[in-house]
Design a protein around this motif. Structure first.
Motif, mmCIF file in Angstrom:
data_model
loop_
_atom_site.group_PDB
_atom_site.id
_atom_site.type_symbol
_atom_site.label_atom_id
_atom_site.label_comp_id
_atom_site.label_asym_id
_atom_site.label_seq_id
_atom_site.Cartn_x
_atom_site.Cartn_y
_atom_site.Cartn_z
ATOM 1 N N ARG A 1 33.671 23.178 10.545
ATOM 2 C CA ARG A 1 34.289 21.945 11.023
ATOM 3 C C ARG A 1 34.620 21.112 9.795
ATOM 4 N NH1 ARG A 1 31.019 18.297 15.118
ATOM 5 N NH2 ARG A 1 29.872 17.765 13.222
ATOM 6 N N ILE A 2 35.913 20.940 9.515
ATOM 7 C CA ILE A 2 36.322 20.258 8.294
ATOM 8 C C ILE A 2 36.621 18.781 8.525
ATOM 9 C CG2 ILE A 2 37.138 22.342 7.161
ATOM 10 C CD1 ILE A 2 39.988 21.591 7.986
ATOM 11 N N TYR A 3 36.691 18.367 9.803
ATOM 12 C CA TYR A 3 36.880 16.949 10.086
ATOM 13 C C TYR A 3 36.513 16.678 11.530
ATOM 14 C CZ TYR A 3 39.016 12.372 10.768
ATOM 15 O OH TYR A 3 39.207 11.046 11.063
ATOM 16 N N THR A 4 35.946 15.501 11.764
ATOM 17 C CA THR A 4 35.760 15.000 13.116
ATOM 18 C C THR A 4 35.966 13.486 13.087
ATOM 19 O OG1 THR A 4 34.348 15.079 15.083
ATOM 20 C CG2 THR A 4 33.259 14.615 12.972
ATOM 21 N N LEU B 1 47.243 20.343 5.449
ATOM 22 C CA LEU B 1 47.447 20.463 6.884
ATOM 23 C C LEU B 1 47.714 19.082 7.450
ATOM 24 C CD1 LEU B 1 46.996 22.573 9.378
ATOM 25 C CD2 LEU B 1 44.859 21.281 9.680
ATOM 26 N N LEU B 2 48.774 18.959 8.244
ATOM 27 C CA LEU B 2 49.012 17.740 9.005
ATOM 28 C C LEU B 2 48.600 17.973 10.448
ATOM 29 C CD1 LEU B 2 52.508 16.507 7.747
ATOM 30 C CD2 LEU B 2 50.236 15.788 6.976
ATOM 31 N N ASP C 1 40.609 19.378 -2.185
ATOM 32 C CA ASP C 1 39.423 18.522 -2.229
ATOM 33 C C ASP C 1 38.745 18.364 -0.871
ATOM 34 O OD1 ASP C 1 41.192 16.882 -0.891
ATOM 35 O OD2 ASP C 1 41.359 15.388 -2.493
ATOM 36 N N ASN C 2 39.273 19.039 0.165
ATOM 37 C CA ASN C 2 38.660 19.017 1.493
ATOM 38 C C ASN C 2 38.543 17.589 2.041
ATOM 39 O OD1 ASN C 2 37.555 20.434 3.729
ATOM 40 N ND2 ASN C 2 35.465 19.933 3.060
ATOM 41 N N ARG C 3 39.550 16.780 1.768
ATOM 42 C CA ARG C 3 39.530 15.392 2.206
ATOM 43 C C ARG C 3 40.612 15.137 3.236
ATOM 44 N NH1 ARG C 3 36.627 11.941 -1.206
ATOM 45 N NH2 ARG C 3 37.874 10.170 -0.512
ATOM 46 N N VAL C 4 40.350 14.177 4.132
ATOM 47 C CA VAL C 4 41.310 13.768 5.156
ATOM 48 C C VAL C 4 41.759 12.340 4.871
ATOM 49 C CG1 VAL C 4 41.622 13.233 7.600
ATOM 50 C CG2 VAL C 4 40.436 15.325 6.924
ATOM 51 N N SER C 5 43.060 12.131 4.918
ATOM 52 C CA SER C 5 43.631 10.807 4.698
ATOM 53 C C SER C 5 44.663 10.531 5.790
ATOM 54 C CB SER C 5 44.275 10.715 3.309
ATOM 55 O OG SER C 5 45.303 11.692 3.177
ATOM 56 N N GLU C 6 45.081 9.302 5.875
ATOM 57 C CA GLU C 6 46.089 8.924 6.855
ATOM 58 C C GLU C 6 47.473 9.220 6.289
ATOM 59 O OE1 GLU C 6 45.037 4.874 7.473
ATOM 60 O OE2 GLU C 6 43.760 5.323 9.212
ATOM 61 N N TYR C 7 48.201 10.082 6.965
ATOM 62 C CA TYR C 7 49.573 10.396 6.570
ATOM 63 C C TYR C 7 50.545 9.394 7.177
ATOM 64 C CZ TYR C 7 54.016 12.939 6.307
ATOM 65 O OH TYR C 7 55.329 13.293 6.079
ATOM 66 N N ARG C 8 50.354 9.067 8.460
ATOM 67 C CA ARG C 8 51.233 8.094 9.117
ATOM 68 C C ARG C 8 50.471 7.347 10.195
ATOM 69 N NH1 ARG C 8 56.377 10.742 10.993
ATOM 70 N NH2 ARG C 8 56.858 10.442 8.778
ATOM 71 N N LEU C 9 50.389 6.036 10.046
ATOM 72 C CA LEU C 9 49.906 5.178 11.117
ATOM 73 C C LEU C 9 51.099 4.795 11.992
ATOM 74 C CD1 LEU C 9 47.443 2.847 9.171
ATOM 75 C CD2 LEU C 9 46.901 4.823 10.585
#
Length: 319
Positions: A41-44, A61-62, A78-86
């Motif tokens: 699980r890479i993000y929740t 991945l988007l 870097d296995n990080r999640v960021s906001e691409y589009r609000l």
């Protein structure tokens, strides 16, 4: 065995390694299973994750978090999640076109859009024969550049993933011409056409009807007239108690389908529609795509989370 997999504690420290989430139903599925790879699980943190699309040149991945009205980006390095589009207009399905641009189905605007390289957004489809689309859901891009999308209307059923509204059009599968941007219905008569994917040679289009009953099914159509039309629509697979949502083909022509309500798994059907294997999830899966450097890493959007597992299959499409 199935109940044990679904009911167990999914805290990572308590999962045995290698992770026993894969079920071999037919020996032919052994070809695609890697013994010593875990389910990760890479993000929740989503409310309902959907629409995964892999962008290999950027190694990211988007995916959409529909109720939270955003598109997120997971980066492999870097296995990080960021906001691409609000304020994504309750984006659902995403795909990469043949020029590497993001194509998105938006529930709130009821449009299919393209994100240009400068970040501007172009509307590709908003209506058909003068009537507003219901709520475009999922999409794929043909090798000729045409965008095919489904419009089951889920985004107008309530105020959670869009705005509640009465449908103006029947549920259908559409094609956007790559040159004229004309929009045409190419398949209709399904209850709620949802996920879709082309076979590796683009000779077939598979469409999941996520609201079909007695039986629950995935349909298949022959792609004809140089990729511009469909014919000979028929049931490809009876999915039993599982409602199919997102689907993808691998390069061998197998169909990998999210299986909801019955088993909470990814069900894998060979080209003859035989169920050959399952990969179980602790949450309800919505969609999937292949990615990674070798396109053998399966990414799965499932309820609140993103899961990934390496396979020995190779994804057939761009997203």
């Amino acid at each position: 065995m199935t109940d044990r997999k679904l009911d167990r504690n999914w805290e990572m420290d308590n999962i045995p390694y290698p992770d026993p989430v894969t079920e071999i139903i037919d020996p032919s599925f052994n070809k695609y299973v890697i013994f010593n790879t875990p389910m990760e699980r890479i993000y929740t943190g989503c409310r309902w994750a959907e629409g995964p699309a892999w962008f290999g040149d950027g190694k990211y991945l988007l995916f959409s978090d529909i109720p939270n009205n955003r598109i997120l980006r997971w980066t492999e390095d870097d296995n990080r999640v960021s906001e691409y589009r609000l304020n994504s207009n309750n984006a659902n399905g995403n795909a990469r076109d043949n020029e590497g641009r993001l194509i998105t189905c938006e529930h709130l605007s009821r449009n299919v859009t393209r994100t240009e390289r400068d970040g501007s957004i172009t509307t590709l489809a908003s209506e058909f024969e003068g009537k507003q689309l219901n709520a475009p859901n999922d999409l794929v891009v043909h090798k000729d550049g045409a965008v095919w999308f489904t419009d089951p209307g889920y985004g107008i059923l309530n105020n959670y993933e869009g705005d509640r509204s009465d449908p103006q059009l029947p549920t259908a599968v559409y094609r956007i011409d790559p040159d004229t941007r004309s929009v045409e219905i190419k398949a209709s008569g399904m209850v709620r056409p949802n996920g879709l994917c082309f076979s590796p040679d683009y000779s077939k289009l598979y469409i999941a009807d996520s609201a079909s009953e007695n039986p629950k099914v995935i349909f298949v159509y022959d792609v004809v007239e140089g990729g511009k039309s469909l014919k000979h629509g028929r049931i490809f697979a009876d999915t039993g108690d599982d409602s199919a949502d997102g689907i993808r083909c691998d390069t061998d022509g197998n169909v990998w389908s999210s299986a909801q309500q019955g088993t909470n798994s990814i069900a894998v059907y060979n080209p003859d529609a035989k169920l050959i294997g399952r990969i179980y999830l602790p949450e309800v899966p919505s969609n999937l795509t292949f990615g990674g450097h070798k396109r053998n890493r399966l990414f799965i959007t499932a309820s609140k989370s993103i899961y990934t597992i390496y396979t020995d299959a190779t994804g057939a499409s761009l997203s």
